[in-house]
Scaffold this motif. Sequence first.
Motif, PDB file in Angstrom:
ATOM      1  N   ILE A  19       6.068  17.553 -17.254  1.00 52.38           N
ATOM      2  CA  ILE A  19       6.037  18.604 -15.917  1.00 52.38           C
ATOM      3  C   ILE A  19       5.495  20.015 -16.589  1.00 52.38           C
ATOM      4  CG2 ILE A  19       7.021  19.584 -13.947  1.00 52.38           C
ATOM      5  CD1 ILE A  19       8.028  16.809 -13.185  1.00 52.38           C
ATOM      6  N   CYS A  20       6.252  20.294 -17.458  1.00 56.99           N
ATOM      7  CA  CYS A  20       6.119  21.547 -18.308  1.00 56.99           C
ATOM      8  C   CYS A  20       4.813  21.567 -18.937  1.00 56.99           C
ATOM      9  CB  CYS A  20       7.171  21.770 -19.203  1.00 56.99           C
ATOM     10  SG  CYS A  20       9.094  22.293 -18.701  1.00 56.99           S
ATOM     11  N   ALA A  23       2.456  22.545 -16.553  1.00 55.76           N
ATOM     12  CA  ALA A  23       2.394  24.050 -16.307  1.00 55.76           C
ATOM     13  C   ALA A  23       1.920  24.708 -17.244  1.00 55.76           C
ATOM     14  CB  ALA A  23       3.770  24.044 -15.748  1.00 55.76           C
ATOM     15  N   GLY A  26      -1.841  24.389 -16.715  1.00 59.22           N
ATOM     16  CA  GLY A  26      -2.264  25.443 -15.586  1.00 59.22           C
ATOM     17  C   GLY A  26      -2.145  26.767 -15.984  1.00 59.22           C
ATOM     18  N   ILE A  27      -1.155  27.212 -16.334  1.00 57.03           N
ATOM     19  CA  ILE A  27      -1.053  28.699 -16.830  1.00 57.03           C
ATOM     20  C   ILE A  27      -2.124  29.247 -17.868  1.00 57.03           C
ATOM     21  CG2 ILE A  27       0.561  30.288 -17.822  1.00 57.03           C
ATOM     22  CD1 ILE A  27       2.819  28.774 -16.472  1.00 57.03           C
ATOM     23  N   CYS A 103      -3.712  17.549 -14.221  1.00 56.26           N
ATOM     24  CA  CYS A 103      -4.199  18.816 -14.587  1.00 56.26           C
ATOM     25  C   CYS A 103      -4.888  19.567 -13.804  1.00 56.26           C
ATOM     26  CB  CYS A 103      -4.902  18.617 -15.844  1.00 56.26           C
ATOM     27  SG  CYS A 103      -3.960  17.851 -17.439  1.00 56.26           S
ATOM     28  N   ALA A 106      -2.302  20.902 -11.351  1.00 56.37           N
ATOM     29  CA  ALA A 106      -1.494  21.789 -12.066  1.00 56.37           C
ATOM     30  C   ALA A 106      -2.242  23.283 -11.939  1.00 56.37           C
ATOM     31  CB  ALA A 106      -1.114  21.347 -13.354  1.00 56.37           C
ATOM     32  N   THR A 107      -3.563  23.092 -12.410  1.00 56.65           N
ATOM     33  CA  THR A 107      -4.148  24.427 -12.407  1.00 56.65           C
ATOM     34  C   THR A 107      -4.428  25.037 -11.190  1.00 56.65           C
ATOM     35  OG1 THR A 107      -6.389  23.326 -12.440  1.00 56.65           O
ATOM     36  CG2 THR A 107      -5.800  23.877 -14.668  1.00 56.65           C
ATOM     37  N   ILE A 110      -0.897  26.313  -9.793  1.00 56.93           N
ATOM     38  CA  ILE A 110      -0.355  27.515 -10.416  1.00 56.93           C
ATOM     39  C   ILE A 110      -1.077  28.491  -9.902  1.00 56.93           C
ATOM     40  CG2 ILE A 110      -0.443  28.714 -12.774  1.00 56.93           C
ATOM     41  CD1 ILE A 110       1.684  26.792 -12.689  1.00 56.93           C
ATOM     42  N   SER A 123       5.345  34.011 -17.073  1.00 57.22           N
ATOM     43  CA  SER A 123       5.330  32.614 -16.753  1.00 57.22           C
ATOM     44  C   SER A 123       5.582  31.633 -17.801  1.00 57.22           C
ATOM     45  CB  SER A 123       4.392  32.321 -15.709  1.00 57.22           C
ATOM     46  OG  SER A 123       2.922  32.052 -16.371  1.00 57.22           O
ATOM     47  N   VAL A 127       8.428  28.632 -18.856  1.00 49.55           N
ATOM     48  CA  VAL A 127       8.200  27.153 -18.906  1.00 49.55           C
ATOM     49  C   VAL A 127       8.448  26.415 -20.184  1.00 49.55           C
ATOM     50  CG1 VAL A 127       6.382  25.417 -18.809  1.00 49.55           C
ATOM     51  CG2 VAL A 127       6.317  27.177 -17.005  1.00 49.55           C
TER      52      VAL A 127
END
Length: 153
Positions: A19-20, A23, A26-27, A103, A106-107, A110, A123, A127
């Motif tokens: 999950i991280c 993230a 996405g970040i 993915c 996630a993008t 975020i 952020s 993470v």
Amino acid sequence: MKKSHVLLVFTFLLLISYICSLAIIGIGYNALVLHSAELYRTLIGSLVGAIIMFAVKATIQRPVDLLAVQTNDGLLKQLLRFFSIRRRYWLLAANIILDFVLCFAATYIIRALLTLDQIVGSSIGFVLLIMFVSTCLGAYVEYDNLSIDPEQH
């Protein structure tokens, strides 16, 4: 190994890290890509993210195989097999497609939850901290079984 022990290792070593990783993808995408809200650019970013997730799964193959051997629970074994890249080609393709969809999600999530200042700011550090602590806990709980030489102390 008891089911609760395998589930604990699965959660800390694999699931939270997965999950991280989503993230971070996405970040990173939203921080680096100009006009990141465009659908075409998000699809390309998701494709790159799915390839990265495939590479991440290649690095955790041995712990996944060791955990899968030590469990008899069918559902947990299937969850562990999700992280396995040693499978039939159509299952491997389905896994990459699922990573692509995750993915993409996630993008989008975020971008919807965080402001650009938060995305570009701290952020990713939070993470990475969560991922590091989770991986350390999972590896500590299962060090003997996941080490290359279990007799080594």
